[in-house]
Design an enzyme around this catalytic site. Sequence first.
Site, PDB file in Angstrom:
ATOM      1  N   ASP A 483      -4.579  19.741  17.894  1.00  0.00           N
ATOM      2  CA  ASP A 483      -3.816  19.600  19.444  1.00  0.00           C
ATOM      3  C   ASP A 483      -4.505  20.247  20.440  1.00  0.00           C
ATOM      4  O   ASP A 483      -4.147  19.867  21.663  1.00  0.00           O
ATOM      5  CB  ASP A 483      -2.485  20.366  19.354  1.00  0.00           C
ATOM      6  CG  ASP A 483      -1.212  19.518  18.877  1.00  0.00           C
ATOM      7  OD1 ASP A 483      -1.379  18.431  18.869  1.00  0.00           O
ATOM      8  OD2 ASP A 483      -0.392  20.125  18.070  1.00  0.00           O
TER       9      ASP A 483
HETATM   10  C1  GLC Z   1      -0.004  23.098  14.809  1.00  0.00           C
HETATM   11  C2  GLC Z   1       0.738  21.785  15.155  1.00  0.00           C
HETATM   12  C3  GLC Z   1      -0.024  20.751  14.260  1.00  0.00           C
HETATM   13  C4  GLC Z   1      -1.382  20.635  14.648  1.00  0.00           C
HETATM   14  C5  GLC Z   1      -1.994  21.990  14.476  1.00  0.00           C
HETATM   15  C6  GLC Z   1      -3.605  22.020  14.817  1.00  0.00           C
HETATM   16  O1  GLC Z   1       0.452  23.615  13.664  1.00  0.00           O
HETATM   17  O2  GLC Z   1       2.053  22.060  14.444  1.00  0.00           O
HETATM   18  O3  GLC Z   1       0.562  19.307  14.841  1.00  0.00           O
HETATM   19  O4  GLC Z   1      -2.102  19.825  13.959  1.00  0.00           O
HETATM   20  O5  GLC Z   1      -1.230  22.952  15.298  1.00  0.00           O
HETATM   21  O6  GLC Z   1      -3.661  22.184  16.270  1.00  0.00           O
HETATM   22  C1  GLC Z   2      -0.636  25.097  20.726  1.00  0.00           C
HETATM   23  C2  GLC Z   2      -1.067  25.517  19.473  1.00  0.00           C
HETATM   24  C3  GLC Z   2      -1.336  24.491  18.540  1.00  0.00           C
HETATM   25  C4  GLC Z   2       0.122  23.734  18.576  1.00  0.00           C
HETATM   26  C5  GLC Z   2       0.296  23.317  20.251  1.00  0.00           C
HETATM   27  C6  GLC Z   2       1.592  22.271  20.183  1.00  0.00           C
HETATM   28  O1  GLC Z   2      -1.814  24.382  21.306  1.00  0.00           O
HETATM   29  O2  GLC Z   2      -2.194  26.161  19.671  1.00  0.00           O
HETATM   30  O3  GLC Z   2      -1.253  24.974  17.325  1.00  0.00           O
HETATM   31  O4  GLC Z   2      -0.045  22.627  17.840  1.00  0.00           O
HETATM   32  O5  GLC Z   2       0.493  24.349  20.649  1.00  0.00           O
HETATM   33  O6  GLC Z   2       2.684  23.123  20.291  1.00  0.00           O
END
Ligand code: GLC
Ligand code: GLC
Length: 811
Positions: A483
Amino acid sequence: MQYGYFNDDLREYVITTPRTPLPWINYLGNRDFFSLISNTAGGYSFYKDAKLRRLTRYRYNACPPDQNGRYYYIKDGSCVWNPGWQPTQTELDRYTCRHGLGYTVISGEKNGVSAELTCFVPLNDPCEVNRLVLENRSAEIKDLDIFSLVEFCLWNAVDDATNFQRNYNTGEVEVDGSAIYHITEYRERRNHYAVFAVNTAIEGFDTSRDAFCGPYRGFSSPETVCNGCSKNSIAHGWAPVGSHHIRLHLQPGEKRSLLFVLAYIENPLEEKWEAPGVIAKIRAKELLARYREDQQAEFAFAELHNYWSGLLNRFSVCTGDEKLDRMVNVWNQYQCMVTFNLSRSASYFESGTGRGMGFRDSCQDLLGFVHLVPSRARQRILDIAATQFEDGSAYHQYQPLTKKGNSDIGSGFNDDPLWLIACVSAYLRETGDFSILQENVPFQNDEKKVRPLLEHLRRSFDFTVSRKGPHGLPLIGRADWNDCLNLNCFSTEPGESFQTCSNMESRKAESVFIAGMFVKYGGEYADLCDWLGDTAEAARARAEIEKVRTATETSGWDGEWFLRAYDAFGKPVGSRTCEEGQIYIEPQGMCVMAGIGVENGLADKALNSVMERLETPYGVMLLQPAYTCYHAELGEITSYPPGYKENASIFCHNNPWISCAEAVLGHGERAFHIYRLTCPAYVEAFSEIHRTEPYVYSQTVAGSDAKTFGEAKNSWLTGSAAWNFVNISQYILGIRPGLEGLEIDPCIPRWMKGFTVHRVYRGANYYITVDNTAGVEKGVAAMKVNGRPVAGNRVLLENARSEYNVEVIMG
Ligand code: GLC
Ligand code: GLC
């Protein structure tokens, strides 16, 4: 150092001190009503949706931590204590907390009085039952005053924590005997209320927090409790609470049991009132009547226990390694159920007010859950698919209550569509229920735009086909699985969301990770088309996959490992030519799992690079070297200090990808080694460093760049649960569901001389024995099914057979 131990016979984790490094929690509830409960009885309850239907209030980020919960105060002379130590923090003579499957038992003892609090959510009623058993273990008569306490939330958890000018006026309650009704907003548009009741006559009650606590006092020394006398307060606005006062006179050796119930009750609109201004209580009374007697509660508790035994009976292993067995047989599957239920919505790190269900998260959670309750997985798939857009893209999140896509965050995460293929494929391989593909499913929840699920999969596939960049690799959009790798965002505004900002639609930024996903899950789509007899579509799909495979092996390869991406200017990300962030974990795992580079040695090289550059004693880091400063062209990933979260922590979700990839290459030693590094039961030994619960996975562990190297955060709600279960069950133990039945393909360390698995699959029992006397890492030399030798390693389905005995000899 440990703060407790596993009790494998009871399938419990027993915590032996209330002073755990962080609150160590459990989840109660399976379907509609959920509670979080910590080892000191902290936590809260909600019905279906942690944001919109919150029953009790919780203060995130509180100091001291973990406020509030379901609290029971015991006043014995001048001494006031709680069985779970909080909130009075009176030192106990004895304390344990046993977290079990869907229940928690907290026991405390003080001055010869013991109190055992059993908390669970029954299978069939929307309520939490708290059974409090008090025993006088002293030689004197004990006169005890017992006070219960819950603090009500005014339903919408966001409003409750922000809209005080309104909230302080709306709170309403009704008290009827021993039942306290929380009825805020019932007078207008709500047709639901909460009730908190006890199965005995009470001395008094409080429903006003101010009255209960007294001026400028908190829950650690409430006036009502310290005075030993309730005030019979009725809340008008401000903060409604529920508190009962019960007096007990206990002879030496005498025991008393009290049943408290916190329930959510919904009435049909036309049956809201029993008299003008008097709420209809019939449904509440019916529910409470089911938990009036101890035997009733015991029965409901036994039902819950049997339910879990039945579920876990569907996959169990015996390897002789007790840590491995307890993870596979109990805790990993348990966490898979919790992540299936809650996605990333409500934990001690997710406030339950932000994201509802994640599209990619829920699709992945299914991979570890589908064998447990296939019918629920089926429904979930249809719900998720119904939020998809017509062009194959997807809402990134949706609300569990409405099941509608969340437009605050919208779409544009270009990996999302492919996860739908992943979970449907897993469902089909598990169940053989191909009828799901013909189910009519809307796009964007619009009943006028309904198409069969199979068509949704085709659009998922074509979404990637039609969105490729200059190197023939898939465009990344706002981000892919990571993300925080936001290559089209360029944010300079403090506080702006990286998830929704995209101010440069470069149509250039490409993801090698999505390429790997496309080859893997596109391949599963093609297999499915073949299976369905649509060879033309299968051939079309394979031709597309070949293009992306070739692009990955050429433009997606950096020399010693797979590149991560190309940025908006076409510059490589995750390359030796970068100053920082030279190698990323995700494409190494996903591309090798997809089979890319397996034949020509690239895969081996990539995994060697992972071992040399990313592996630590606590797991495999997401990238190296960590980014030391902010790069607008890379986005949120560089916003984190080095070693944390996506910026080079050990992100537990993708560690199993490396382990799976090692298994694809036949490296049983390496696959198991990687599996162990983040596996909770092995990590338990250094709980003082790890700090989160030793019975579940956490999202991240600080990487070697961090000052707190080895410290975990964000326990419970993480894709690590599902992926580790997929890894251990399908790749390492190698019991893999295929379209035609089970395949047995173990990849284990040499020292593991064999194991047995019992698995329920497509309605039949499979008893599988794997013999590795030969001490190899991979390879099935011989296999017998029901006593008859078979060629290959597939157990073909036989009509009407309910039991399969499978003997496998590795070599
Ligand atoms: C969080 C989110 C997931 C994403 C991950 C890496 O665990 O829930 O959707 O793939 O972060 O950013
Ligand atoms: C932030 C976190 C990630 C998560 C995203 C969505 O970027 O680092 O892990 O998936 O928020 O909430």
